[in-house]
Design an enzyme around this catalytic site. Structure first.
Site, PDB file in Angstrom:
ATOM      1  N   ASP A   1       0.828  -1.216   0.000  1.00 14.31           N
ATOM      2  CA  ASP A   1       0.000   0.000   0.000  1.00 14.31           C
ATOM      3  C   ASP A   1       0.860   1.262   0.000  1.00 14.31           C
ATOM      4  O   ASP A   1       1.988   1.256   0.503  1.00 14.31           O
ATOM      5  CB  ASP A   1      -0.919  -0.032   1.232  1.00 14.31           C
ATOM      6  CG  ASP A   1      -2.076   0.950   1.106  1.00 14.31           C
ATOM      7  OD1 ASP A   1      -2.346   1.435  -0.020  1.00 14.31           O
ATOM      8  OD2 ASP A   1      -2.711   1.230   2.136  1.00 14.31           O
ATOM      9  N   GLY A   2       0.317   2.324  -0.564  1.00 14.01           N
ATOM     10  CA  GLY A   2       0.959   3.645  -0.498  1.00 14.01           C
ATOM     11  C   GLY A   2       1.505   4.162  -1.824  1.00 14.01           C
ATOM     12  O   GLY A   2       2.209   5.167  -1.851  1.00 14.01           O
TER      13      GLY A   2
ATOM     14  N   ARG B   1      -0.864   9.459  -9.807  1.00 14.80           N
ATOM     15  CA  ARG B   1      -0.880   8.210  -9.033  1.00 14.80           C
ATOM     16  C   ARG B   1      -0.238   7.038  -9.773  1.00 14.80           C
ATOM     17  O   ARG B   1       0.431   6.202  -9.171  1.00 14.80           O
ATOM     18  CB  ARG B   1      -2.327   7.836  -8.682  1.00 14.80           C
ATOM     19  CG  ARG B   1      -2.992   8.780  -7.692  1.00 14.80           C
ATOM     20  CD  ARG B   1      -4.443   8.340  -7.436  1.00 14.80           C
ATOM     21  NE  ARG B   1      -4.505   6.990  -6.897  1.00 14.80           N
ATOM     22  CZ  ARG B   1      -4.360   6.693  -5.602  1.00 14.80           C
ATOM     23  NH1 ARG B   1      -4.154   7.649  -4.708  1.00 14.80           N
ATOM     24  NH2 ARG B   1      -4.425   5.451  -5.195  1.00 14.80           N
TER      25      ARG B   1
ATOM     26  N   HIS C   1       2.353   3.500  -8.935  1.00 16.23           N
ATOM     27  CA  HIS C   1       2.141   2.077  -9.264  1.00 16.23           C
ATOM     28  C   HIS C   1       3.328   1.544 -10.065  1.00 16.23           C
ATOM     29  O   HIS C   1       3.790   0.429  -9.849  1.00 16.23           O
ATOM     30  CB  HIS C   1       0.843   1.892 -10.045  1.00 16.23           C
ATOM     31  CG  HIS C   1      -0.392   2.299  -9.288  1.00 16.23           C
ATOM     32  ND1 HIS C   1      -0.627   1.903  -7.994  1.00 16.23           N
ATOM     33  CD2 HIS C   1      -1.462   3.067  -9.637  1.00 16.23           C
ATOM     34  CE1 HIS C   1      -1.785   2.400  -7.582  1.00 16.23           C
ATOM     35  NE2 HIS C   1      -2.307   3.124  -8.562  1.00 16.23           N
TER      36      HIS C   1
ATOM     37  N   LEU D   1      10.977 -20.083  -5.047  1.00 18.60           N
ATOM     38  CA  LEU D   1       9.889 -19.333  -4.416  1.00 18.60           C
ATOM     39  C   LEU D   1       8.575 -19.491  -5.188  1.00 18.60           C
ATOM     40  O   LEU D   1       8.551 -19.427  -6.414  1.00 18.60           O
ATOM     41  CB  LEU D   1      10.269 -17.842  -4.390  1.00 18.60           C
ATOM     42  CG  LEU D   1       9.201 -16.889  -3.861  1.00 18.60           C
ATOM     43  CD1 LEU D   1       9.079 -16.998  -2.349  1.00 18.60           C
ATOM     44  CD2 LEU D   1       9.510 -15.453  -4.259  1.00 18.60           C
TER      45      LEU D   1
ATOM     46  N   ARG E   1      -4.814  -1.631   9.008  1.00 13.62           N
ATOM     47  CA  ARG E   1      -6.013  -2.419   8.746  1.00 13.62           C
ATOM     48  C   ARG E   1      -5.694  -3.525   7.751  1.00 13.62           C
ATOM     49  O   ARG E   1      -4.645  -3.535   7.119  1.00 13.62           O
ATOM     50  CB  ARG E   1      -7.158  -1.527   8.256  1.00 13.62           C
ATOM     51  CG  ARG E   1      -6.835  -0.712   7.017  1.00 13.62           C
ATOM     52  CD  ARG E   1      -8.050   0.103   6.542  1.00 13.62           C
ATOM     53  NE  ARG E   1      -7.659   1.012   5.485  1.00 13.62           N
ATOM     54  CZ  ARG E   1      -7.334   2.311   5.669  1.00 13.62           C
ATOM     55  NH1 ARG E   1      -7.371   2.836   6.871  1.00 13.62           N
ATOM     56  NH2 ARG E   1      -6.975   3.062   4.649  1.00 13.62           N
TER      57      ARG E   1
ATOM     58  N   SER F   1      -8.043  -4.625   5.266  1.00 13.73           N
ATOM     59  CA  SER F   1      -8.660  -4.362   3.953  1.00 13.73           C
ATOM     60  C   SER F   1      -9.076  -5.638   3.206  1.00 13.73           C
ATOM     61  O   SER F   1      -8.768  -5.812   2.030  1.00 13.73           O
ATOM     62  CB  SER F   1      -7.719  -3.515   3.078  1.00 13.73           C
ATOM     63  OG  SER F   1      -7.393  -2.301   3.724  1.00 13.73           O
TER      64      SER F   1
ATOM     65  N   GLU G   1       1.641 -13.275  12.549  1.00 12.93           N
ATOM     66  CA  GLU G   1       2.230 -12.086  13.178  1.00 12.93           C
ATOM     67  C   GLU G   1       2.026 -10.923  12.212  1.00 12.93           C
ATOM     68  O   GLU G   1       2.272 -11.045  11.009  1.00 12.93           O
ATOM     69  CB  GLU G   1       3.724 -12.304  13.429  1.00 12.93           C
ATOM     70  CG  GLU G   1       4.034 -13.383  14.439  1.00 12.93           C
ATOM     71  CD  GLU G   1       3.481 -13.077  15.824  1.00 12.93           C
ATOM     72  OE1 GLU G   1       3.447 -11.883  16.205  1.00 12.93           O
ATOM     73  OE2 GLU G   1       3.073 -14.030  16.517  1.00 12.93           O
TER      74      GLU G   1
HETATM   75  C1  IPE Z   1      -5.420  -2.666  -0.101  1.00 14.16           C
HETATM   76  O1  IPE Z   1      -5.059  -1.332  -0.318  1.00 14.16           O
HETATM   77  C2  IPE Z   1      -5.449  -3.406  -1.399  1.00 14.16           C
HETATM   78  C3  IPE Z   1      -4.162  -3.596  -2.051  1.00 14.16           C
HETATM   79  C4  IPE Z   1      -3.007  -3.283  -1.553  1.00 14.16           C
HETATM   80  C5  IPE Z   1      -4.211  -4.226  -3.339  1.00 14.16           C
HETATM   81  P1  IPE Z   1      -6.164  -0.196  -0.435  1.00 14.16           P
HETATM   82  O2  IPE Z   1      -5.447   1.085  -0.601  1.00 14.16           O
HETATM   83  O3  IPE Z   1      -7.158  -0.548  -1.481  1.00 14.16           O
HETATM   84  O4  IPE Z   1      -6.876  -0.281   0.980  1.00 14.16           O
HETATM   85  P2  IPE Z   1      -7.773   0.767   1.765  1.00 14.16           P
HETATM   86  O5  IPE Z   1      -8.877   1.168   0.859  1.00 14.16           O
HETATM   87  O6  IPE Z   1      -6.909   1.924   2.119  1.00 14.16           O
HETATM   88  O7  IPE Z   1      -8.242   0.038   2.989  1.00 14.16           O
HETATM   89  C1  IPE Z   2      -1.614   0.303  -3.345  1.00 12.77           C
HETATM   90  O1  IPE Z   2      -1.388   1.685  -3.381  1.00 12.77           O
HETATM   91  C2  IPE Z   2      -1.848  -0.284  -4.714  1.00 12.77           C
HETATM   92  C3  IPE Z   2      -3.242  -0.702  -4.967  1.00 12.77           C
HETATM   93  C4  IPE Z   2      -4.219  -0.693  -4.094  1.00 12.77           C
HETATM   94  C5  IPE Z   2      -3.542  -1.180  -6.308  1.00 12.77           C
HETATM   95  P1  IPE Z   2      -2.581   2.732  -3.368  1.00 12.77           P
HETATM   96  O2  IPE Z   2      -2.957   3.041  -4.770  1.00 12.77           O
HETATM   97  O3  IPE Z   2      -3.678   2.258  -2.501  1.00 12.77           O
HETATM   98  O4  IPE Z   2      -1.871   3.989  -2.708  1.00 12.77           O
HETATM   99  P2  IPE Z   2      -2.467   4.990  -1.635  1.00 12.77           P
HETATM  100  O5  IPE Z   2      -2.974   4.154  -0.499  1.00 12.77           O
HETATM  101  O6  IPE Z   2      -3.566   5.731  -2.314  1.00 12.77           O
HETATM  102  O7  IPE Z   2      -1.334   5.849  -1.251  1.00 12.77           O
HETATM  103 MG    MG Z   3      -4.067   2.468  -0.531  1.00 12.22          MG
END
Ligand code: IPE
Ligand code: IPE
Ligand code: MG
Length: 248
Positions: free
Chosen positions: A22-23, A35, A39, A133, A196, A198, A209
């Site tokens: 995430d992020g 954005r 990715h 792996l 969380r 998700s 863990e």
């Molecule tokens: C969780 O990230 C899903 C993936 C990493 C693929 P999200 O960015 O979609 O989760 P929320 O919406 O912040 O909970």
């Molecule tokens: C995770 O990064 C990748 C996917 C959910 C596909 P995000 O796209 O959720 O990035 P943030 O959470 O908005 O920073």
């Molecule tokens: Mg996200």
């Protein structure tokens, strides 16, 4: 500082690590970019982490790449992610081969665009005889979807008299999940400072863990994975017992 890799106990490497990557969006924003750049950078993190997992002998690495709920994002972002997936498979297949990686997926793959499915199938069969792996990509995945799907199939088998309701136990139920042949992850990592789950692997993480880091996914590298494994190794997993019981 010495790499966490050298500080790891080789006899206590988790067999299965799962990561909520995430992020990406926030990383892009921080760098004044759209954005989708986040990715794209995230693919480099995947490459590093896949290598790093193989290097310390992790057997299964499950990566949450796209959730059921992610379909609700703006169409241009969803399209860009699907395109990126196609490109990433094309670009990475050779190096996955070199690293002896096998590939599989969990989630509602039927919901993915035809082009993605095609690339995935090709890559999966190309890597099929590898023995290192096992990389598991969670695509169009959500845990509630997986569990409901399992229940549907279980009920159908019961109607068809293939199973008796009194025989249903954890093991039998697990056989109906997408992760049927994979042991539960000992360690679950989530990046980007969100605390969380998700809708990821709800059943399978019953005793995992949990490790949370502030790092955004595009900044995460194999060294960060090794640090998480090092942290994991310094925990006591009690499974409901007392510390004293574990020693004896
Ligand atoms: C969780 O990230 C899903 C993936 C990493 C693929 P999200 O960015 O979609 O989760 P929320 O919406 O912040 O909970
Ligand atoms: C995770 O990064 C990748 C996917 C959910 C596909 P995000 O796209 O959720 O990035 P943030 O959470 O908005 O920073
Ligand atoms: Mg996200």
């Amino acid at each position: 500082m010495e790499s966490f890799r050298n500080r790891l106990d080789k006899n206590n490497i988790p067999k299965h690590v799962a990561i909520i990557m995430d992020g990406n969006g926030r990383w892009a924003e921080k760098h004044g970019k759209a954005r989708v750049f986040g990715h794209e950078r995230g693919v480099e993190s995947v490459r590093s982490v896949v290598e790093g997992a193989g290097e310390i002998g992790i057997k299964y690495l499950t990566l949450y790449a796209f959730s059921t709920e992610n379909w609700e994002r703006p169409k241009n972002e969803v399209d860009a992610l699907m395109e990126l997936l196609v490109q990433a498979i094309e670009m990475e297949t050779e190096s996955l081969m070199k690293n002896n990686v096998r590939l599989s997926t969990i989630g509602n793959i039927e919901a993915m665009p035809a082009k993605v499915k095609e690339k995935l199938e090709g890559c999966i069969s190309f890597l099929d005889s590898n023995t290192g792996l096992n990389l598991v990509l969670a695509l169009s995945y959500s845990s509630k979807w997986e569990i409901i799907n399992a229940v549907k199939n279980l009920v159908q088998d019961s109607i068809d008299k293939k199973i008796k309701p009194e025989k249903i136990n954890n093991e039998l139920f697990e056989g109906y999940l997408n992760t049927a042949k994979i042991l539960d992850p000992e360690l679950l990592i989530r990046t980007s400072g969100e605390y969380r789950i998700s809708n990821f692997l709800l059943w399978q993480i019953a005793y995992s863990e949990l490790y949370f880091t502030e790092k955004l996914w595009p900044d995460f590298r194999k060294e960060d994975l090794w640090e998480a494994v090092f942290d994991f190794q310094n925990r006591e997993r009690r499974f409901g017992k007392t510390s004293e019981q574990l020693i004896s």
